[in-house]
Design a protein around this motif. Sequence first.
Motif, PDB file in Angstrom:
ATOM      1  N   ARG A 152       0.833  -1.209   0.000  1.00  0.00           N
ATOM      2  CA  ARG A 152       0.000   0.000   0.000  1.00  0.00           C
ATOM      3  C   ARG A 152       0.870   1.262   0.000  1.00  0.00           C
ATOM      4  N   ALA A 153       1.962   1.243   0.760  1.00  0.00           N
ATOM      5  CA  ALA A 153       2.858   2.410   0.788  1.00  0.00           C
ATOM      6  C   ALA A 153       3.395   2.689  -0.611  1.00  0.00           C
ATOM      7  N   PHE A 154       3.710   1.630  -1.339  1.00  0.00           N
ATOM      8  CA  PHE A 154       4.169   1.795  -2.724  1.00  0.00           C
ATOM      9  C   PHE A 154       3.062   2.413  -3.580  1.00  0.00           C
ATOM     10  N   LEU A 155       1.837   1.926  -3.427  1.00  0.00           N
ATOM     11  CA  LEU A 155       0.714   2.453  -4.227  1.00  0.00           C
ATOM     12  C   LEU A 155       0.477   3.931  -3.928  1.00  0.00           C
ATOM     13  N   LEU A 156       0.585   4.298  -2.663  1.00  0.00           N
ATOM     14  CA  LEU A 156       0.371   5.700  -2.284  1.00  0.00           C
ATOM     15  C   LEU A 156       1.444   6.600  -2.886  1.00  0.00           C
ATOM     16  N   ARG A 157       2.691   6.116  -2.880  1.00  0.00           N
ATOM     17  CA  ARG A 157       3.775   6.892  -3.521  1.00  0.00           C
ATOM     18  C   ARG A 157       3.497   7.066  -5.003  1.00  0.00           C
ATOM     19  N   GLU A 158       3.024   6.013  -5.642  1.00  0.00           N
ATOM     20  CA  GLU A 158       2.732   6.090  -7.083  1.00  0.00           C
ATOM     21  C   GLU A 158       1.573   7.053  -7.364  1.00  0.00           C
ATOM     22  N   PHE A 159       0.513   6.980  -6.583  1.00  0.00           N
ATOM     23  CA  PHE A 159      -0.621   7.903  -6.792  1.00  0.00           C
ATOM     24  C   PHE A 159      -0.137   9.355  -6.695  1.00  0.00           C
ATOM     25  N   THR A 160       0.731   9.621  -5.732  1.00  0.00           N
ATOM     26  CA  THR A 160       1.258  10.978  -5.543  1.00  0.00           C
ATOM     27  C   THR A 160       2.150  11.372  -6.710  1.00  0.00           C
ATOM     28  N   ARG A 161       3.039  10.464  -7.111  1.00  0.00           N
ATOM     29  CA  ARG A 161       3.956  10.759  -8.216  1.00  0.00           C
ATOM     30  C   ARG A 161       3.186  11.046  -9.506  1.00  0.00           C
ATOM     31  N   ILE A 162       2.154  10.247  -9.766  1.00  0.00           N
ATOM     32  CA  ILE A 162       1.364  10.420 -10.989  1.00  0.00           C
ATOM     33  C   ILE A 162       0.573  11.732 -10.946  1.00  0.00           C
ATOM     34  N   GLY A 163       0.204  12.157  -9.731  1.00  0.00           N
ATOM     35  CA  GLY A 163      -0.548  13.406  -9.606  1.00  0.00           C
ATOM     36  C   GLY A 163      -2.049  13.201  -9.576  1.00  0.00           C
ATOM     37  N   LEU A 164      -2.499  12.014  -9.092  1.00  0.00           N
ATOM     38  CA  LEU A 164      -3.930  11.802  -8.914  1.00  0.00           C
ATOM     39  C   LEU A 164      -4.438  12.702  -7.788  1.00  0.00           C
ATOM     40  N   ALA A 165      -5.739  12.984  -7.826  1.00  0.00           N
ATOM     41  CA  ALA A 165      -6.377  13.740  -6.749  1.00  0.00           C
ATOM     42  C   ALA A 165      -7.122  12.769  -5.852  1.00  0.00           C
ATOM     43  N   PRO A 166      -7.173  13.044  -4.542  1.00  0.00           N
ATOM     44  CA  PRO A 166      -8.013  12.202  -3.684  1.00  0.00           C
ATOM     45  C   PRO A 166      -9.485  12.426  -4.026  1.00  0.00           C
ATOM     46  N   VAL A 167     -10.318  11.413  -3.814  1.00  0.00           N
ATOM     47  CA  VAL A 167     -11.761  11.611  -4.013  1.00  0.00           C
ATOM     48  C   VAL A 167     -12.347  12.169  -2.725  1.00  0.00           C
ATOM     49  N   ARG A 168     -11.937  11.588  -1.586  1.00  0.00           N
ATOM     50  CA  ARG A 168     -12.266  12.181  -0.289  1.00  0.00           C
ATOM     51  C   ARG A 168     -11.072  13.034   0.139  1.00  0.00           C
ATOM     52  N   ASP A 169     -10.675  12.946   1.395  1.00  0.00           N
ATOM     53  CA  ASP A 169      -9.578  13.827   1.822  1.00  0.00           C
ATOM     54  C   ASP A 169      -8.200  13.232   1.573  1.00  0.00           C
ATOM     55  N   SER A 170      -8.112  11.905   1.443  1.00  0.00           N
ATOM     56  CA  SER A 170      -6.799  11.312   1.155  1.00  0.00           C
ATOM     57  C   SER A 170      -6.990   9.998   0.413  1.00  0.00           C
ATOM     58  N   PHE A 171      -5.886   9.446  -0.085  1.00  0.00           N
ATOM     59  CA  PHE A 171      -5.983   8.233  -0.902  1.00  0.00           C
ATOM     60  C   PHE A 171      -6.406   6.988  -0.104  1.00  0.00           C
ATOM     61  N   PRO A 172      -5.862   6.779   1.106  1.00  0.00           N
ATOM     62  CA  PRO A 172      -6.217   5.533   1.814  1.00  0.00           C
ATOM     63  C   PRO A 172      -7.664   5.585   2.321  1.00  0.00           C
ATOM     64  N   SER A 173      -8.415   4.514   2.107  1.00  0.00           N
ATOM     65  CA  SER A 173      -9.798   4.417   2.585  1.00  0.00           C
ATOM     66  C   SER A 173      -9.928   3.177   3.455  1.00  0.00           C
ATOM     67  N   PRO A 174      -9.732   3.338   4.767  1.00  0.00           N
ATOM     68  CA  PRO A 174      -9.777   2.174   5.660  1.00  0.00           C
ATOM     69  C   PRO A 174     -11.197   1.644   5.829  1.00  0.00           C
ATOM     70  N   PHE A 175     -11.298   0.349   6.077  1.00  0.00           N
ATOM     71  CA  PHE A 175     -12.597  -0.250   6.369  1.00  0.00           C
ATOM     72  C   PHE A 175     -12.398  -1.438   7.297  1.00  0.00           C
ATOM     73  N   VAL A 176     -13.465  -1.786   8.004  1.00  0.00           N
ATOM     74  CA  VAL A 176     -13.456  -2.978   8.847  1.00  0.00           C
ATOM     75  C   VAL A 176     -14.503  -3.928   8.285  1.00  0.00           C
ATOM     76  N   ALA A 177     -14.116  -5.173   8.113  1.00  0.00           N
ATOM     77  CA  ALA A 177     -15.046  -6.142   7.530  1.00  0.00           C
ATOM     78  C   ALA A 177     -15.057  -7.407   8.357  1.00  0.00           C
ATOM     79  N   LYS A 178     -16.212  -8.021   8.421  1.00  0.00           N
ATOM     80  CA  LYS A 178     -16.319  -9.319   9.091  1.00  0.00           C
ATOM     81  C   LYS A 178     -16.132 -10.408   8.043  1.00  0.00           C
ATOM     82  N   ALA A 179     -15.152 -11.250   8.272  1.00  0.00           N
ATOM     83  CA  ALA A 179     -14.948 -12.391   7.380  1.00  0.00           C
ATOM     84  C   ALA A 179     -14.889 -13.635   8.256  1.00  0.00           C
ATOM     85  N   ARG A 180     -15.811 -14.545   8.052  1.00  0.00           N
ATOM     86  CA  ARG A 180     -15.980 -15.718   8.913  1.00  0.00           C
ATOM     87  C   ARG A 180     -16.029 -15.247  10.379  1.00  0.00           C
TER      88      ARG A 180
END
Length: 290
Positions: free
Chosen positions: A41-69
Amino acid sequence: MLGAQSLPSLDSARLISNITTLAADSMEGRRIGTPGGARARAFLLREFTRIGLAPVRDSFPSPFVAKARAAELNGVNVVGMIRGTKHADRYLVVSAHYDHLGIRNDVIYNGADDNASGTAAVLVLAQWFKAHPPQNSIIFALFDGEESGELGAKAFLENPPVPLERIVADVNLDMVSRNERGELYASGASPFPVMKPLLDSVAAIAPVKLLLGHDTGSGQSNWIQQSDQGPFYSKKIPFVYFGVEDHPDYHKPGDKVGHIEPGFYYRCVRTIAEFVRRLDLGLDRVAAIR
Ligand SMILES: [Zn+2]
């Protein structure tokens, strides 16, 4: 192959260095909720910044909690966008899952084809569209937790960064870097026939064998619910899924970067780039059925 030279020219060196980075042992198989996943993920965030993408919300990472089994899993999607020049309030999603199986019995499952290939491709597509701005806004969504049941895509759609009715279509990539027969599948034209003329027009000039299918019937050969396009389909959002048939290394430790086919991979990603380009230009017709 006629006309293939007019397809988008992508950064092929970057495509290969991206997949090599994501499938490296240091990423420890990128399982959701692990240090290896966080490193990817750290690599992906560096790439998004380098490419110059804009966040859709306030930042690129979108944390979530999910129940799996029985367990609760903490996942993080990585989401950015390029604003459309003509219809900024209409969105295409271009997606891929970056997680894989992690380490099992001390063996690293690198997941080069599944799905470092799709993730690396989305980064290169984002870079191309940054230089060639689309008419509609494009959200680039790299999902976590697909291997645990499309958790990231479900979280994205349950708590969408833009109103769901503004998302006209999803283009999902999962396993796009190897096939002995040089075949790439596009699924989605059966439930969403509006996609068929677009796919046919790309197939006619594609430098790979672009086949339509794996989107009807019950059973394993229907791929609709087998990757992150499934949750979009469940929300009635038109999609096209690009991927290859399973190979002997599918979900095995042998899914390594040395087993991908770089030439085929690059031709697949160019084909997908051309499809996204045409989908953007022809999005009125898809929006009309939403
Ligand atoms: Zn996958």
